[in-house]
Design an enzyme around this catalytic site. Structure first.
Site, PDB file in Angstrom:
ATOM      1  N   ARG A  85     -44.648 -37.150  32.052  1.00 12.77           N
ATOM      2  CA  ARG A  85     -44.521 -38.079  33.268  1.00 12.77           C
ATOM      3  C   ARG A  85     -43.651 -39.378  32.962  1.00 12.77           C
ATOM      4  NH1 ARG A  85     -50.215 -39.349  35.801  1.00 12.77           N
ATOM      5  NH2 ARG A  85     -50.079 -37.291  36.592  1.00 12.77           N
ATOM      6  N   ARG A 137     -50.921 -47.730  35.411  1.00 17.16           N
ATOM      7  CA  ARG A 137     -50.187 -46.749  35.573  1.00 17.16           C
ATOM      8  C   ARG A 137     -48.656 -47.234  36.262  1.00 17.16           C
ATOM      9  NH1 ARG A 137     -52.729 -41.592  35.380  1.00 17.16           N
ATOM     10  NH2 ARG A 137     -54.292 -41.533  33.857  1.00 17.16           N
ATOM     11  N   LYS A 188     -58.120 -44.925  34.091  1.00 14.33           N
ATOM     12  CA  LYS A 188     -57.031 -45.300  34.368  1.00 14.33           C
ATOM     13  C   LYS A 188     -56.830 -46.597  35.836  1.00 14.33           C
ATOM     14  CE  LYS A 188     -56.426 -41.171  36.366  1.00 14.33           C
ATOM     15  NZ  LYS A 188     -56.382 -39.812  37.038  1.00 14.33           N
ATOM     16  N   LYS A 193     -54.352 -48.606  38.796  1.00 16.47           N
ATOM     17  CA  LYS A 193     -53.204 -48.326  39.576  1.00 16.47           C
ATOM     18  C   LYS A 193     -52.685 -49.402  40.235  1.00 16.47           C
ATOM     19  CE  LYS A 193     -53.878 -43.480  39.324  1.00 16.47           C
ATOM     20  NZ  LYS A 193     -53.806 -42.057  40.217  1.00 16.47           N
ATOM     21  N   CYS A 205     -50.201 -31.904  46.122  1.00 13.90           N
ATOM     22  CA  CYS A 205     -50.190 -32.136  44.782  1.00 13.90           C
ATOM     23  C   CYS A 205     -49.795 -30.850  44.050  1.00 13.90           C
ATOM     24  CB  CYS A 205     -51.727 -32.731  44.320  1.00 13.90           C
ATOM     25  SG  CYS A 205     -52.793 -31.120  44.247  1.00 13.90           S
ATOM     26  N   CYS A 242     -51.883 -27.364  36.651  1.00 15.02           N
ATOM     27  CA  CYS A 242     -52.944 -28.403  36.441  1.00 15.02           C
ATOM     28  C   CYS A 242     -54.264 -27.829  35.923  1.00 15.02           C
ATOM     29  CB  CYS A 242     -53.120 -29.032  37.915  1.00 15.02           C
ATOM     30  SG  CYS A 242     -54.449 -30.306  37.929  1.00 15.02           S
ATOM     31  N   CYS A 301     -57.973 -29.931  44.305  1.00 16.28           N
ATOM     32  CA  CYS A 301     -59.174 -30.438  43.855  1.00 16.28           C
ATOM     33  C   CYS A 301     -59.550 -31.522  44.476  1.00 16.28           C
ATOM     34  CB  CYS A 301     -59.331 -30.194  42.588  1.00 16.28           C
ATOM     35  SG  CYS A 301     -58.992 -31.656  41.643  1.00 16.28           S
ATOM     36  N   CYS A 328     -55.057 -36.123  44.322  1.00 21.35           N
ATOM     37  CA  CYS A 328     -53.687 -36.724  43.828  1.00 21.35           C
ATOM     38  C   CYS A 328     -52.483 -36.876  45.082  1.00 21.35           C
ATOM     39  CB  CYS A 328     -53.087 -35.825  42.664  1.00 21.35           C
ATOM     40  SG  CYS A 328     -54.094 -35.645  41.338  1.00 21.35           S
TER      41      CYS A 328
END
Ligand code: SRM
Ligand code: SF4
Length: 572
Positions: A82, A151, A215, A217, A436, A442, A481, A485
């Protein structure tokens, strides 16, 4: 700069990742040794956690799992990379390099993500280093694109739109730089940088040796557009414009999407607006928010470690006071603002500087050639002649920006030649659709998403045509899931993978991204889902009040009405 102290005392043991980060020597681990091991396409579990901080995920091709198991082969391991791309901006030259590297080192496609950057998939272990080195030649990196750090910073994608857009973009870039980890691990491992002479002890002044609990953001929005989904960010800055000038920002904290099925202690949450700051205080507030989360976030349970839970547990009043104490100033009362839209402005637009930009719809953000539409070839050809740059949008689309009057017809011709002339003439549902990645790359996917979206859209489009709703903007977001995302809990129609071919359906979010949706039915097949949504769309066409959007209609009608017989139903 703050001390780097780590967390309040807790009786519970720290999560395994905390120990790992602590003994990783600032994210180096034993990665160099693992990369040199030709006996496997993988790296160790510990190192796979550390590579995330370098923007890399170890994955395997899940389509091949069964077959390889039968043949007693190890999984078809590969990496996903990424890119770090604050505000989603990349030059034409950078684009050309990524396009080439995707072919030479990846699976030949590029993926535009929901946080305005590129992902490359299918990278074999031996290709990771050449890929990163190739990116480095055009000053691209993947530092902190993943991992327990701040991120990719999001911001409205077209700086030339106004002076305010340009200013906000610059601040987003500055924030990204400010919150970068300081370790040289990435440079040493991937770019062969010499160890610092004398091997001085490294410092992570913002993060400390174990970085953040999870994480983090950050996003910047300029009302009336909420394109970055401001309320889903851990830290959001809402631009306040007075008399055409950027006065400062309302600060929002504690947004997040991820949850786990069947675990009520996990949930999506909208960020709270805690006050207003002037532009010169953005970094100071950012530092105070990040270090508060660093020191008080839950390091014992990764499912409870995001800022949203720190705020839920301790209260927004406590959090704001702590942030103000650390920043050394009080936030002013939040100023009025209004979000009205979330979608990208597709098509041609004239920017404030007189240049043109063109926002192109890309289904699920996947750049590849699927004849008769040859998107990858078209963008490559455009990049070769383009004097401006590319902007990735938060909705997985791409803007070709900084186009001169003279080049406009050339770019139109390239798009037409590659079967993309009608790319933006799609249903309002499709133009507001996100999915996503999910399978096959994934590792967390419970169901298909990117690959399941097109047939689902086609079925729903038949219904829309029948009801005269084809051009209505209705947001639909799918994930494989519950991690969220594509930010599905902020879609008017949210579809969240539960098991192979089974999805939960959520309805009733506000189109502008300011209200979460609610669970409507659990565990249904895509076919059943269409059956359930069809009568609601029909009713919407007939019964909506003037200007009423689909999410508002659902909230007023089907979400409050008793239903019988109910498909397995549970409240949100
Ligand atoms: Fe995500 C994990 C893909 C945006 C919440 N996400 C993953 C991983 C890396 C799976 C993994 O951990 O093994 C996925 C890789 C799939 C693949 O094969 O590429 C993945 N996430 C993506 C992307 C590519 C989706 C897309 O199709 O665009 C997005 C990349 C963004 C970027 O450029 O940085 C992406 N992920 C998001 C968002 C949306 C956002 O940030 O605006 C969210 C919800 C917001 C949030 O964080 O709350 C999101 N991803 C998660 C979570 C749940 C985190 C949580 O704390 O609740 C996970 C799982 C985890 O971290 O354990 C996850
Ligand atoms: Fe994977 Fe789930 Fe994220 Fe989709 S939502 S990319 S399935 S982690």
């Amino acid at each position: 700069m703050s001390s780097g102290q780590q967390g309040p005392q807790t009786a519970k043991p720290l999560s395994a990742n905390e120990e790992l980060k602590g003994r990783s020597n600032f994210l180096r681990g034993t990665l160099t040794q693992d990369l040199a091991d030709p006996s496997t396409g993988a790296i160790s579990d510990d190192n796979a956690q550390l590579t995330k901080f370098h923007g890399l995920y170890l994955q395997d091709d899940r389509d091949l799992r069964g077959e390889r198991r039968k043949q007693n082969l190890e999984k078809a391991f590969m990496f996903m990379l990424r890119v770090r791309l604050p505000g989603g901006r990349c030059t034409a030259q950078q684009y050309l390099v990524l396009d080439r590297l995707a072919d030479e080192r990846g699976n030949g496609t590029l993926r535009l993500t929901t946080r305005q950057t590129f992902q490359l998939h299918g990278i074999l272990k031996g290709n990771v280093k050449p890929l990163i080195q190739g990116m480095h030649t055009v000053l691209l990196d993947s530092i902190a694109a993943c991992g327990d750090v701040n991120r990719n910073v999001m911001a409205p994608p077209n700086p030339e739109h106004s002076a305010v857009h340009q200013q906000v973009y610059e601040l987003a870039r500055a924030f990204s730089e400010f919150a970068l980890p300081r370790t040289r691990a990435y440079h040493e491992i991937w770019l062969d940088e010499e160890l610092a002479a004398g091997g001085e002890t490294e410092q992570e002044p913002l993060y400390g040796a174990t970085y953040l609990p999870r994480k983090f953001k950050t996003g910047f929005a300029i009302p009336p557009s909420n394109d970055v989904d401001l309320f889903s960010q851990d830290l959001g800055f809402i631009a306040i414009v007075a008399e055409g000038r950027l006065a400062g920002f309302n600060v929002a904290v504690g947004g997040g999407m991820g949850m786990s099925h069947g675990n009520a202690e996990t949930f999506p949450r909208l960020a709270d607006v805690i006050g207003f700051i002037s532009c010169d205080k953005v970094l100071a507030i950012g530092e105070a928010v990040i270090t508060t989360q660093r020191d008080y976030g839950d390091r014992t349970n990764r499912k409870h470690a995001r800022l949203k839970y720190t705020i839920e547990d301790r209260g927004i009043g406590w959090f704001k006071a702590e942030v103000e104490r650390r920043a050394g100033f009080a936030l002013a009362p939040a100023r009025p603002y209004q979000f009205t839209k979330i979608a990208d402005d597709y098509g041609w637009h004239r920017a404030a500087d007189g240049s043109w930009y063109f926002v192109l719809f890309v289904l699920s953000g996947r750049i590849k050639d699927t004849p008769p539409q040859r998107l990858k070839a078209a963008l490559r050809e455009i990049a070769r002649i383009h004097r401006g740059d590319f902007r990735l949008t938060p909705s997985q689309n791409i803007s070709i920006s900084g186009i001169s009057e003279a080049q406009k017809p050339l770019i139109e011709a390239i798009l037409a030649k590659h079967g993309l002339a009608d790319q933006n003439r799609q249903s309002g549902l499709r133009l507001n659709a996100l999915a996503c990645v999910a399978l096959p790359t994934c590792g967390l996917a419970l169901a298909e998403s990117e690959r399941a979206l097109p047939p689902l859209l086609e079925k729903l489009e038949h219904v829309l045509d029948e009801c005269g709703l084809r051009d209505d903007a209705i947001s639909i977001r799918m994930t494989g899931c519950p991690n969220g995302c594509s930010r599905p809990y902020l879609a008017e129609i949210g579809i969240v993978g539960r098991a192979p071919n089974k999805y939960n359906l959520y309805l009733g979010a506000k189109y502008d991204g300011t209200r979460l949706n609610r669970l409507f039915v659990e565990s249904v097949t895509p076919e059943k889902l269409v059956e359930i949504v069809t009568p609601i769309l029909r009713r919407y066409a007939l019964e909506r009040t003037p200007g009423e959007q689909f999410g508002d209609f659902c909230l007023r009608t089907v979400l409050v009405e008793p239903r019988a017989p109910a498909p397995a139903l549970s409240p949100a």
